[in-house]
Design a protein around this motif. Sequence first.
Motif, short mmCIF file in Angstrom:
data_model
loop_
_atom_site.label_atom_id
_atom_site.label_comp_id
_atom_site.label_asym_id
_atom_site.label_seq_id
_atom_site.Cartn_x
_atom_site.Cartn_y
_atom_site.Cartn_z
N THR A 148 21.96 -0.46 4.50
CA THR A 148 21.35 -0.08 4.37
C THR A 148 21.58 -0.33 5.79
O THR A 148 20.71 -0.03 6.96
CB THR A 148 19.60 -0.16 4.16
OG1 THR A 148 19.60 -0.50 2.71
CG2 THR A 148 18.46 0.69 4.63
N LEU A 149 21.71 -1.68 5.78
CA LEU A 149 21.41 -2.00 7.79
C LEU A 149 22.85 -1.28 8.62
O LEU A 149 22.80 -1.68 9.59
CB LEU A 149 21.87 -3.73 7.47
CG LEU A 149 20.59 -4.96 7.09
CD1 LEU A 149 20.91 -6.07 6.73
CD2 LEU A 149 19.70 -4.52 7.92
N ALA A 150 23.63 -1.40 7.41
CA ALA A 150 24.80 -0.76 8.16
C ALA A 150 24.30 0.24 8.77
O ALA A 150 24.62 1.46 9.60
CB ALA A 150 26.48 -0.89 7.21
N ASN A 151 23.88 1.43 8.02
CA ASN A 151 23.41 2.38 7.84
C ASN A 151 22.24 2.84 9.27
O ASN A 151 22.59 3.02 10.11
CB ASN A 151 23.08 3.10 6.34
CG ASN A 151 23.41 3.62 5.75
OD1 ASN A 151 25.18 3.71 6.34
ND2 ASN A 151 22.86 3.64 4.72
N ILE A 152 21.32 1.93 9.60
CA ILE A 152 20.62 1.97 10.77
C ILE A 152 21.43 1.14 11.44
O ILE A 152 21.44 1.85 13.04
CB ILE A 152 19.97 0.32 10.25
CG1 ILE A 152 18.01 1.04 9.04
CG2 ILE A 152 18.55 0.37 11.46
CD1 ILE A 152 17.35 -0.02 8.87
N GLY A 210 8.47 -6.25 5.43
CA GLY A 210 9.48 -7.74 5.04
C GLY A 210 10.74 -7.85 5.32
O GLY A 210 11.65 -8.25 4.32
N VAL A 211 11.03 -6.90 6.46
CA VAL A 211 12.87 -7.64 6.20
C VAL A 211 12.76 -8.92 7.22
O VAL A 211 11.78 -8.94 7.59
CB VAL A 211 12.77 -6.34 7.50
CG1 VAL A 211 15.15 -7.05 8.32
CG2 VAL A 211 13.52 -5.01 7.36
N GLN A 212 13.50 -9.57 6.79
CA GLN A 212 14.18 -10.54 6.75
C GLN A 212 14.25 -11.15 8.07
O GLN A 212 15.62 -10.17 8.86
CB GLN A 212 14.74 -11.73 5.79
CG GLN A 212 13.88 -12.10 4.42
CD GLN A 212 12.14 -12.22 4.66
OE1 GLN A 212 12.21 -13.47 4.72
NE2 GLN A 212 11.74 -11.41 3.85
N ARG A 213 14.26 -12.69 8.42
CA ARG A 213 14.77 -12.12 10.16
C ARG A 213 16.50 -12.01 10.25
O ARG A 213 17.40 -12.09 10.92
CB ARG A 213 15.07 -14.00 10.81
CG ARG A 213 12.97 -14.90 10.52
CD ARG A 213 13.71 -15.88 11.12
NE ARG A 213 11.78 -16.61 11.28
CZ ARG A 213 11.75 -16.36 12.23
NH1 ARG A 213 11.39 -16.16 13.78
NH2 ARG A 213 9.77 -16.83 12.47
N GLY A 214 17.00 -12.30 9.19
CA GLY A 214 18.46 -12.59 9.09
C GLY A 214 18.67 -10.96 9.14
O GLY A 214 20.20 -10.88 9.48
N SER A 270 21.65 -9.01 11.19
CA SER A 270 22.74 -8.84 11.14
C SER A 270 22.87 -7.28 11.60
O SER A 270 23.67 -7.30 11.79
CB SER A 270 22.59 -8.77 9.11
OG SER A 270 22.42 -10.18 8.77
N MET A 271 21.46 -6.81 11.28
CA MET A 271 21.49 -5.21 12.18
C MET A 271 21.97 -6.00 13.14
O MET A 271 22.95 -3.87 13.60
CB MET A 271 20.19 -4.91 12.39
CG MET A 271 20.18 -3.12 12.20
SD MET A 271 17.87 -2.69 12.25
CE MET A 271 18.24 -4.11 13.92
#
Lengths: 251, 439
Positions: free
Chosen positions: B3-7, B339-343, B347-348
């Motif tokens: 998901t992060l990669a997609n964002i 709820g997305v964490q700092r990491g 990463s994003m």
Amino acid sequence: MKHILRVAVLGIALASIAATGAFAQDVPRIIAELDRLGDFSGSDFAAIYTIVSQKPGEKDSVSQVRMFRRDDKKQFTLLVILPEVNKGQGYLREDDNVWFYDPTSRKFSFSSIKENIQNSEAKNSDLVRKSILEDYQVVGSKEGMLGKIAVWIIDLKARTNDVSYERVVMHVRKDKTMLLKEEDFSVSGRLMRTTLFPKYVEISGRLMPSQILIIDELNPGERSQMTMTEQSLAGLPDKVFTKAFLEQVNK
Amino acid sequence: MKTLANIALRNLSRQKRRSILLGSAIAFGVMIVTLINGFAGAFSENVSENFSNLMAGHIFLSGSEKEAGGKELSVIRDDSALTAAVKASGAPVKYITRRSAFTGTLIFEGKKIRTNVDGADLEQETFLRERLLLKKGSWDAMTEAGALILSEKIAAKLNVEVGDRILVQMQTVTGQNNVGEFTLAGISYDAGIFGQMMSYANLAYVNELLGLKPGEYQTMGLMLDGLKHTEKSASDIYAGLSESVQLFTRGEKDENGAQTPFQALLKQQKKESWEGVRYRLFTINEVLSQVQQIVAALDTTAAVILVVLFVIIMVGITNTFRMVMFERIGEIGTMRALGVQRGGVRSMFLLEAVFLALGGAVVGILLALVAMSIISLINFGMNSPAFILMKNGHLSFYLPPLKAIGNILVIAALTLVAVASPAGKAAKLTPAEALRTSK
């Protein structure tokens, strides 16, 4: 009358043959004398040679070298004094090894006795002892004139391949043993240079050329005039014939 | 993660112009570096192959004969042992050349120039006619014993024309002065600084001038079926020869690079003593080992350019991502609140940077490949002064795949470093703080 004429002609012919024969026998003696005159065995020799080189379209260049010789040990040291840019360069010979010293890089490199001095027509070998009898054999000899001077013309062929020129023709003054002219030929038989010896000086009872004119026969107009001054037979310190000496004089 | 990669990918496409500009900067840098790497990759092989042609061989054998008086003569009088060893080695030899050479002074009407003259058996070395293009004169005139071919530059310096007679002053193998007479048969196209290596005469006449007998020569050259066979064939021939003739130890490269293996071989000759003939074997790679130093210098230059360009680009990327962080501060707050964490936030940002770097690098390499293809189509001709660097008159390139992958990894790493700071700041934001901050 006819008889007298015949005897006279025969007499002249016999006399010429005898003279020629005598001369032929004398050639080794003449060459030995030339060798002796240029051999300083038993004493050291030092002199300054000034070489003026002429090349067409170029300004005359002047080189000066101080030469130290010890013929007993086949040693020489040659120190460049002029031109200023090459001052301190030197050649050192021990036996058959010749080194060239460059003060800029402070390094010695292998060189040769056949190498030209600076940019002139003169070679290192022109300044050192030569044994014509050892290096060359006589292949011809005749009488001739060099200008108004009667000379022996001696044709020599190299015995070894250690010499620079395969054939040498020498013009030696008849009345006293003085080399007046030398012609050097290539292996292919072409005249490469002519050397004239117009002036001599007497050093300890022996005649030495004080002025030498070397003419490059392949490059018309190129010639070098070498003049010898400050000649001396005084003993030289051993260190003069060492690499350390060449390094030291540049400090 | 997906998901992060997609964002990250979506974020890149949201600001197309900015992404394209940053990507283009990366692509440009990569293209320049890749071109230099590609040129360096082919440089060594091209120079070696061209020198092989000039010197007529990939492997060379020469003999040093010790005379009774201690003098060394460079001569091969009987090559039966050499040819037998070459044959027995099974080396892929295309042809064998036998040459003698001297360095002498050419003299013509008051002008003179010092140059190297190669004596070649032109009846055997037919390839020379195909490779050496003549601007004036003809190869047919080389049937004359004293015929000579000079390069354009040397002919111009001497002011000679075809048919002129030129004197040469040189020394025999024993060091005696000799004079020869050549007739200029042809003038070849100029080869730049290598023009002095391109004076050719008949082997028989060069031998006569050197004082060698007919049938004797100085260097045997073995032209192989490609440079790649050189080292193995040389080792095989050397092993075979060591059983039949005296050999010098093959030259080894000086550790500090002060001398080439070929120079080491010659130095060894000065130190050692022997009787009779001792042969030396050397390869084109040993003669030209300094070419490898040039390649290393080119690669270092490319690496320095890569770093300098990317330091500049990194500053741009850092600034851009700082702006991006402030632009998306509300978005970051929302994501953190959901709820997305700092990491995840870090990463994003980092993924966005990596995608940008990879995209730019791949495009840069593709552009470089296109540029290489176009440049290599241009025919500079065999008469170009830079022909020694070219392959048949064309500039050629070779990009080692590992080098390309290495460059991509370096760029990715540098981009990550550049984005680390803005990404860290973005990650440190608390949701409340982020949502409270107005742009």
